[in-house]
Enzyme design. Structure first.
Site, PDB file in Angstrom:
ATOM      1  N   GLU A 243       1.099  -0.725   0.355  1.00 32.71           N
ATOM      2  CA  GLU A 243      -0.396  -0.344  -0.112  1.00 32.71           C
ATOM      3  C   GLU A 243       0.726   1.512  -0.107  1.00 32.71           C
ATOM      4  O   GLU A 243       1.494   1.605   1.211  1.00 32.71           O
ATOM      5  CB  GLU A 243      -0.855   0.274   1.610  1.00 32.71           C
ATOM      6  CG  GLU A 243      -1.573  -0.828   1.502  1.00 32.71           C
ATOM      7  CD  GLU A 243      -2.681  -1.673   1.357  1.00 32.71           C
ATOM      8  OE1 GLU A 243      -3.229  -0.996   0.600  1.00 32.71           O
ATOM      9  OE2 GLU A 243      -2.989  -2.710   1.093  1.00 32.71           O
ATOM     10  N   CYS A 277      -2.579   9.404   2.625  1.00 35.77           N
ATOM     11  CA  CYS A 277      -1.894   8.779   1.229  1.00 35.77           C
ATOM     12  C   CYS A 277      -2.901   8.915   0.716  1.00 35.77           C
ATOM     13  O   CYS A 277      -2.563   8.611  -0.775  1.00 35.77           O
ATOM     14  CB  CYS A 277      -1.426   7.078   1.491  1.00 35.77           C
ATOM     15  SG  CYS A 277      -2.902   5.939   2.034  1.00 35.77           S
TER      16      CYS A 277
HETATM   17  P1  NAD Z   1       8.606   4.593   4.314  1.00 39.64           P
HETATM   18  O1  NAD Z   1       8.166   3.991   3.042  1.00 39.64           O
HETATM   19  O2  NAD Z   1       9.582   5.514   4.743  1.00 39.64           O
HETATM   20  O3  NAD Z   1       8.256   4.189   5.924  1.00 39.64           O
HETATM   21  C1  NAD Z   1       7.710   2.782   5.749  1.00 39.64           C
HETATM   22  C2  NAD Z   1       7.997   1.565   7.000  1.00 39.64           C
HETATM   23  O4  NAD Z   1       9.617   1.369   6.181  1.00 39.64           O
HETATM   24  C3  NAD Z   1       9.054   2.200   8.118  1.00 39.64           C
HETATM   25  O5  NAD Z   1       7.923   1.005   9.394  1.00 39.64           O
HETATM   26  C4  NAD Z   1      10.615   1.846   7.841  1.00 39.64           C
HETATM   27  O6  NAD Z   1      10.923   1.946   9.135  1.00 39.64           O
HETATM   28  C5  NAD Z   1      10.388   0.620   6.891  1.00 39.64           C
HETATM   29  N1  NAD Z   1      11.808   0.586   6.604  1.00 39.64           N
HETATM   30  C6  NAD Z   1      12.276   1.379   5.287  1.00 39.64           C
HETATM   31  N2  NAD Z   1      12.997   0.726   4.532  1.00 39.64           N
HETATM   32  C7  NAD Z   1      12.873  -0.417   4.982  1.00 39.64           C
HETATM   33  C8  NAD Z   1      13.604  -1.527   4.382  1.00 39.64           C
HETATM   34  N3  NAD Z   1      14.756  -1.489   3.143  1.00 39.64           N
HETATM   35  N4  NAD Z   1      12.598  -2.649   3.951  1.00 39.64           N
HETATM   36  C9  NAD Z   1      11.887  -2.807   5.306  1.00 39.64           C
HETATM   37  N5  NAD Z   1      11.690  -1.691   6.045  1.00 39.64           N
HETATM   38  C10 NAD Z   1      11.599  -0.683   5.222  1.00 39.64           C
HETATM   39  O7  NAD Z   1       7.073   5.452   4.252  1.00 39.64           O
HETATM   40  P2  NAD Z   1       6.696   6.272   5.579  1.00 39.64           P
HETATM   41  O8  NAD Z   1       7.693   7.722   5.291  1.00 39.64           O
HETATM   42  O9  NAD Z   1       6.924   5.860   7.005  1.00 39.64           O
HETATM   43  O10 NAD Z   1       5.403   7.040   5.747  1.00 39.64           O
HETATM   44  C11 NAD Z   1       4.961   7.472   4.397  1.00 39.64           C
HETATM   45  C12 NAD Z   1       4.476   6.710   3.257  1.00 39.64           C
HETATM   46  O11 NAD Z   1       3.584   5.881   3.353  1.00 39.64           O
HETATM   47  C13 NAD Z   1       3.919   7.668   2.251  1.00 39.64           C
HETATM   48  O12 NAD Z   1       4.518   7.643   0.589  1.00 39.64           O
HETATM   49  C14 NAD Z   1       2.192   7.560   2.466  1.00 39.64           C
HETATM   50  O13 NAD Z   1       2.162   8.370   1.003  1.00 39.64           O
HETATM   51  C15 NAD Z   1       2.858   5.864   2.253  1.00 39.64           C
HETATM   52  N6  NAD Z   1       1.158   5.491   2.871  1.00 39.64           N
HETATM   53  C16 NAD Z   1       0.512   5.286   2.025  1.00 39.64           C
HETATM   54  C17 NAD Z   1      -1.147   4.164   3.102  1.00 39.64           C
HETATM   55  C18 NAD Z   1      -1.134   2.890   1.805  1.00 39.64           C
HETATM   56  O14 NAD Z   1      -2.689   2.677   2.144  1.00 39.64           O
HETATM   57  N7  NAD Z   1      -1.652   3.296   0.755  1.00 39.64           N
HETATM   58  C19 NAD Z   1      -1.525   4.471   3.942  1.00 39.64           C
HETATM   59  C20 NAD Z   1      -0.447   5.083   4.835  1.00 39.64           C
HETATM   60  C21 NAD Z   1       0.806   5.729   4.083  1.00 39.64           C
END
Ligand code: NAD
Length: 509
Positions: A243, A277
């Protein structure tokens, strides 16, 4: 050497995550960072506990979910305080998180059992064969979640996974682990064995380690990280759902109520300080009504109360961090430097703190500006005049994302037709964020906004693997034995005639 996971960018040595309220700087909690051995041990405990949970059957598992649902309301104050304190969001938005989790729980309490019931299907041949499909849990499901809805996103998708008979291990965002800790406590207080719901904490490296230990990975976060998660899941050949982000358009055409559309924009763009999002980031307004729309939107934006308190008096809260406010201001500054016009906002609010950015409306945003195509994830919206519906649809679709969209025309049939021309996983008519609370329909992205769906039937089925059980009368070695008994042309002709006739038997598939 190439590092395909790109993990070197994330600190791995911190012994603990210190959580401060981004709005006030107040220290609100600390959680230990999990080592790779901790992650493996959590998955092992989950794996050992899962078969007994699966064996209980869905009716027993439902009881835990029902108690959890009621506990949400009994512990409401504690939940709202925790969510607000670690995220800097408003009281109303924290309540929205609680209501969304309660809604998800209620939905799967009502429908989960039906969605997972075994199904009887047509066999290979009538009378002598049959078929059933059963839905069995994957085993251990991993969740990697972001910070913007720390309560909803850490536990919301885990509820159907648990109901389906899985154990879950969750890696919440390093910025907001406390809401996830509380959600886990509530599940355990509802009767769930501790080993069935476990948390591991830390930066990206901890998420990457988790993928190595689970049978399914559910990821919510940015496109960049989603791509790495998909590669890691592919490497292990485990299923995953992603997502991801959006750059969600809103279309407003002649005939729409401007008052209603601007109200929709206020919540669509500024709810959760734009850190949603499915938030509106681009608005395409028919030229004939553009000036009136923009003027009303500016006035309504300027009426919003910005700040942070544990009371109900704030409309727009803090951004999650100083770093994130820098990114949001970077998008605004880049646009302004290249010629965009600020209708309102466009600046920080140092009087409130370093993480506050005024809700911002811009015009004159060009394709060359970061703001036009990259997800800003803040209280910032670009308004564009368009000649007609054709131009609006073309520009709405001119993006790598495809998460959510919103359509306002004043006519239901026109809106329905327009909605189906937009390349997005969901479209709201006269609404912007409604999809999240519509638990009966699948929600997710197309294009780079993700793969897979939460909510509805797919939102629980994805946490299972279907198993097809086919049966045959045993006589003569089962159905396959039929062919072994063809020893002459006349027997072959007889069989062919029987098969040909089958097309005319009503109800046979
Ligand atoms: P992010 O991608 O930076 O981090 C998300 C999670 O992934 C965190 O827990 C982080 O520690 C982990 N992570 C980071 N690198 C990783 C790796 N290499 N392997 C595995 N896990 C890893 O996102 P964010 O800044 O926390 O959140 C914001 C983003 O999330 C925005 O782009 C937003 O649109 C999206 N989002 C999408 C939805 C949806 O339902 N489509 C909902 C909420 C947020």
């Amino acid at each position: 050497m190439v590092d395909p996971m790109n993990l070197t960018e994330t600190p791995t040595s911190a012994p603990a995550l210190r959580i401060d309220n981004p709005a006030t700087g107040e220290h609100v909690g600390t959680v230990p960072v999990s080592s790779p051995a901790d992650v493996g041990a959590a998955a092992d405990r989950a794996r050992a506990a899962q078969p007994a949970w699966e064996g209980l059957g869905i009716r027993q598992r439902r009881r835990v979910l029902a108690r959890f649902h009621d506990l949400l309301f009994e512990r409401q104050g504690e939940i709202l305080d925790t969510v607000q304190r670690e995220s800097g969001k408003t009281r109303r938005e924290a309540l929205g998180e609680l209501l969304a989790i309660a809604g998800t729980a209620r939905y799967y309490l009502a429908h989960g059992e039906g969605y997972l019931a075994s199904e009887s299907h047509a066999g290979a041949s009538p009378f002598i064969t049959g078929a059933r499909v059963v839905y069995r849990p994957h085993g251990v499901v991993g969740f990697i979640t972001p910070w913007n809805y720390p309560f909803i996103l850490s536990i919301g998708d885990a509820l159907p996974a648990l109901l389906a008979g899985n154990a879950v291990v969750i890696k919440p965002s390093e910025l907001t682990p406390l809401s996830a800790e509380l959600a886990r406590t509530l599940l355990v207080d509802s009767g769930l064995a501790e080993d069935l719901v476990q948390l591991v904490h830390g930066y990206g490296a901890v998420g990457a380690t988790l993928i190595e230990h689970v049978d399914y990975i559910s990821f919510t976060g940015s496109v960049a990280t989603g791509r790495k998660v998909a590669m890691a899941a592919a490497g292990r050949l485990i299923p995953s759902s992603l997502e991801l982000g959006g750059k969600n358009p809103m279309i407003v055409l002649e005939g729409a109520s401007l008052d209603d559309a601007v109200s929709g924009l206020m919540s669509g763009a500024f709810y959760n300080t734009g850190q949603t999002c499915i938030a509106v980031e681009r608005v395409y307004v028919q030229s004939s009504i553009f000036d009136r729309f923009a003027d009303l939107a500016r006035r309504r934006t300027e009426e919003l109360e910005i700040g942070w308190s544990l009371d109900w008096d704030i409309d727009v809260g803090s951004l999650i961090s100083r770093e994130h406010s820098d990114k949001v201001m970077g998008h605004i500054d880049d646009a302004v430097t290249r010629g965009a016009t600020v209708l309102t906002g466009g600046e920080r609010r140092p009087d409130l703190g370093p993480t506050f950015v005024a809700p911002t409306l811009l015009t004159g945003v060009e394709d060359s500006m970061e703001l036009s195509c990259e997800e800003t994830f803040g209280p910032v919206v670009a308004l564009y005049p368009v000649a007609d519906a054709e131009e609006a649809v073309a520009r709405a679709n001119d993006t790598a994302y495809g998460l959510n969209a919103s359509v306002w025309t004043g006519d239901k049939r026109t809106s329905q037709a327009l909605a189906q021309r937009i390349e997005a996983g969901s479209v709201g008519i006269n609404s912007t964020l409604l999809i999240y609370a519509t638990y009966d329909v699948p929600m997710g992205g197309v294009k780079q906004s993700g793969i897979g769906r939460r909510h509805g039937r797919p939102g629980i089925r994805r946490f299972t693997r279907s198993q097809s059980i086919v049966d045959s009368v045993a006589k003569g070695g089962g159905y396959e034995g039929i062919l072994t008994r063809i020893t002459s042309q006349s027997r072959a002709d007889k069989l062919a005639r029987a098969f040909k006739l089958m097309r005319h038997i009503p109800g046979l598939r």
